[in-house]
Motif scaffolding. Sequence first.
Motif, PDB file in Angstrom:
ATOM      1  N   MET A 229      76.544  43.642  42.826  1.00  0.00           N
ATOM      2  CA  MET A 229      75.237  43.670  43.450  1.00  0.00           C
ATOM      3  C   MET A 229      75.337  42.884  44.745  1.00  0.00           C
ATOM      4  O   MET A 229      75.894  41.779  44.769  1.00  0.00           O
ATOM      5  CB  MET A 229      74.159  43.071  42.559  1.00  0.00           C
ATOM      6  CG  MET A 229      72.757  43.262  43.121  1.00  0.00           C
ATOM      7  SD  MET A 229      71.444  42.621  42.037  1.00  0.00           S
ATOM      8  CE  MET A 229      71.619  40.873  42.350  1.00  0.00           C
ATOM      9  N   GLU A 231      73.330  41.474  48.262  1.00  0.00           N
ATOM     10  CA  GLU A 231      72.066  41.185  48.922  1.00  0.00           C
ATOM     11  C   GLU A 231      72.256  41.269  50.434  1.00  0.00           C
ATOM     12  O   GLU A 231      73.141  40.616  50.997  1.00  0.00           O
ATOM     13  CB  GLU A 231      71.557  39.792  48.545  1.00  0.00           C
ATOM     14  CG  GLU A 231      70.224  39.443  49.212  1.00  0.00           C
ATOM     15  CD  GLU A 231      69.699  38.083  48.818  1.00  0.00           C
ATOM     16  OE1 GLU A 231      68.767  37.585  49.492  1.00  0.00           O
ATOM     17  OE2 GLU A 231      70.224  37.507  47.833  1.00  0.00           O
ATOM     18  N   LYS A 239      64.911  41.482  53.239  1.00  0.00           N
ATOM     19  CA  LYS A 239      65.771  41.384  52.061  1.00  0.00           C
ATOM     20  C   LYS A 239      65.897  42.734  51.360  1.00  0.00           C
ATOM     21  O   LYS A 239      64.900  43.393  51.067  1.00  0.00           O
ATOM     22  CB  LYS A 239      65.218  40.350  51.086  1.00  0.00           C
ATOM     23  CG  LYS A 239      66.023  40.181  49.812  1.00  0.00           C
ATOM     24  CD  LYS A 239      65.403  39.121  48.922  1.00  0.00           C
ATOM     25  CE  LYS A 239      66.160  38.958  47.617  1.00  0.00           C
ATOM     26  NZ  LYS A 239      65.569  37.923  46.738  1.00  0.00           N
ATOM     27  N   LEU A 241      68.365  44.666  48.160  1.00  0.00           N
ATOM     28  CA  LEU A 241      69.351  44.494  47.094  1.00  0.00           C
ATOM     29  C   LEU A 241      69.923  45.857  46.699  1.00  0.00           C
ATOM     30  O   LEU A 241      69.179  46.785  46.396  1.00  0.00           O
ATOM     31  CB  LEU A 241      68.721  43.825  45.874  1.00  0.00           C
ATOM     32  CG  LEU A 241      68.248  42.377  46.056  1.00  0.00           C
ATOM     33  CD1 LEU A 241      67.488  41.918  44.823  1.00  0.00           C
ATOM     34  CD2 LEU A 241      69.429  41.463  46.326  1.00  0.00           C
ATOM     35  N   ASN A 243      73.167  47.911  44.420  1.00  0.00           N
ATOM     36  CA  ASN A 243      74.325  47.945  43.530  1.00  0.00           C
ATOM     37  C   ASN A 243      75.372  48.840  44.175  1.00  0.00           C
ATOM     38  O   ASN A 243      75.092  49.997  44.515  1.00  0.00           O
ATOM     39  CB  ASN A 243      73.946  48.503  42.153  1.00  0.00           C
ATOM     40  CG  ASN A 243      73.124  47.522  41.348  1.00  0.00           C
ATOM     41  OD1 ASN A 243      73.456  46.343  41.270  1.00  0.00           O
ATOM     42  ND2 ASN A 243      72.047  47.994  40.736  1.00  0.00           N
ATOM     43  N   VAL A 263      68.456  48.472  44.053  1.00  0.00           N
ATOM     44  CA  VAL A 263      68.231  47.868  42.744  1.00  0.00           C
ATOM     45  C   VAL A 263      66.806  48.173  42.289  1.00  0.00           C
ATOM     46  O   VAL A 263      65.849  48.014  43.053  1.00  0.00           O
ATOM     47  CB  VAL A 263      68.454  46.345  42.797  1.00  0.00           C
ATOM     48  CG1 VAL A 263      68.078  45.696  41.460  1.00  0.00           C
ATOM     49  CG2 VAL A 263      69.907  46.039  43.141  1.00  0.00           C
ATOM     50  N   THR A 266      62.803  46.414  42.625  1.00  0.00           N
ATOM     51  CA  THR A 266      62.742  45.646  43.866  1.00  0.00           C
ATOM     52  C   THR A 266      62.090  46.554  44.913  1.00  0.00           C
ATOM     53  O   THR A 266      61.878  47.743  44.665  1.00  0.00           O
ATOM     54  CB  THR A 266      64.138  45.216  44.355  1.00  0.00           C
ATOM     55  OG1 THR A 266      64.859  46.364  44.827  1.00  0.00           O
ATOM     56  CG2 THR A 266      64.918  44.545  43.241  1.00  0.00           C
ATOM     57  N   THR A 268      63.470  47.426  47.648  1.00  0.00           N
ATOM     58  CA  THR A 268      64.534  47.893  48.534  1.00  0.00           C
ATOM     59  C   THR A 268      64.369  49.352  48.950  1.00  0.00           C
ATOM     60  O   THR A 268      64.440  49.685  50.138  1.00  0.00           O
ATOM     61  CB  THR A 268      65.905  47.703  47.857  1.00  0.00           C
ATOM     62  OG1 THR A 268      66.100  46.320  47.577  1.00  0.00           O
ATOM     63  CG2 THR A 268      67.023  48.192  48.767  1.00  0.00           C
TER      64      THR A 268
END
Length: 283
Positions: A229, A231, A239, A241, A243, A263, A266, A268
Amino acid sequence: MNDKNRLEALSTFLKSKRAQIKPETIGLPAGTRRRTPGLRREEVAQLAGVSTTWYTWLEQGRDIKVSASVLDCIASALQLSHDETDYLNNLALDVKSEITTLKKEPSELSPALKRILAELTYCPTIITDRHCHIVGWNAAAAHVFLDFEQVPTNERNLIRLVFTRKEFKALAVNWEHFAKGFLAIFRTYYGHYLGDEWYNQFIEEMSHSHQEFQDLWQESQVSKAPEMMIEFRHAKAGKMLFNLTSLQVQGDMDLRCSIYTPVEETETEDKLKRLMRKVSAEK
């Protein structure tokens, strides 16, 4: 890779792995008289059931006879992973993979791979060859990393870009961890294609030009497909995140897909969608 370089790589790898083992993890006292970190050569030899002299010669990179069964004992003593054991065998047994049948540079991705890239709309994806040259990417990757179309073709090497482009260094919160993952993959190629001198030339060039590359390369990490993972701190999206999943593509090009999946639970993916819409609107 000629024999001199192969044996030097073997020596560096064995020393690095021996230094990474803490004596107390195998029931030995840490002691205060150890001049170097990790195990002593004689301790590795004892654990592997070989003579100290023979192991010393192996670690020194001498051209001696070895067998797969003895290497398995060495791998066990050094607590090597499956991928690291394969790397050890490739170097010690001088296993040269056939590279003449592989295309040197894929001129164009197959329609199927292009379709896969397009379908992974909100999963930044990069396709690289055995030299880690970038041969394909999707729009999401261009938005998260950088616009690879603006990078000259001969400079689109993922390892080079990770160490030279400020976009990569600023993006990954733990850049060192990020870089190590790609170097671990790169080392598997290095050990697999012993007959390809390109690797030695590239490693020498990068080592002389970038101290960070040299330092991380000396750690000798090996992994065919590390999953992690990561960041990111994106300049426009904040921010994020992801995988990272690395997949091999079967065929005569030896390609790899590095897929960054947002992820779950989140923001994202939503941030990526907004970023892509905003950039598209500005064009």
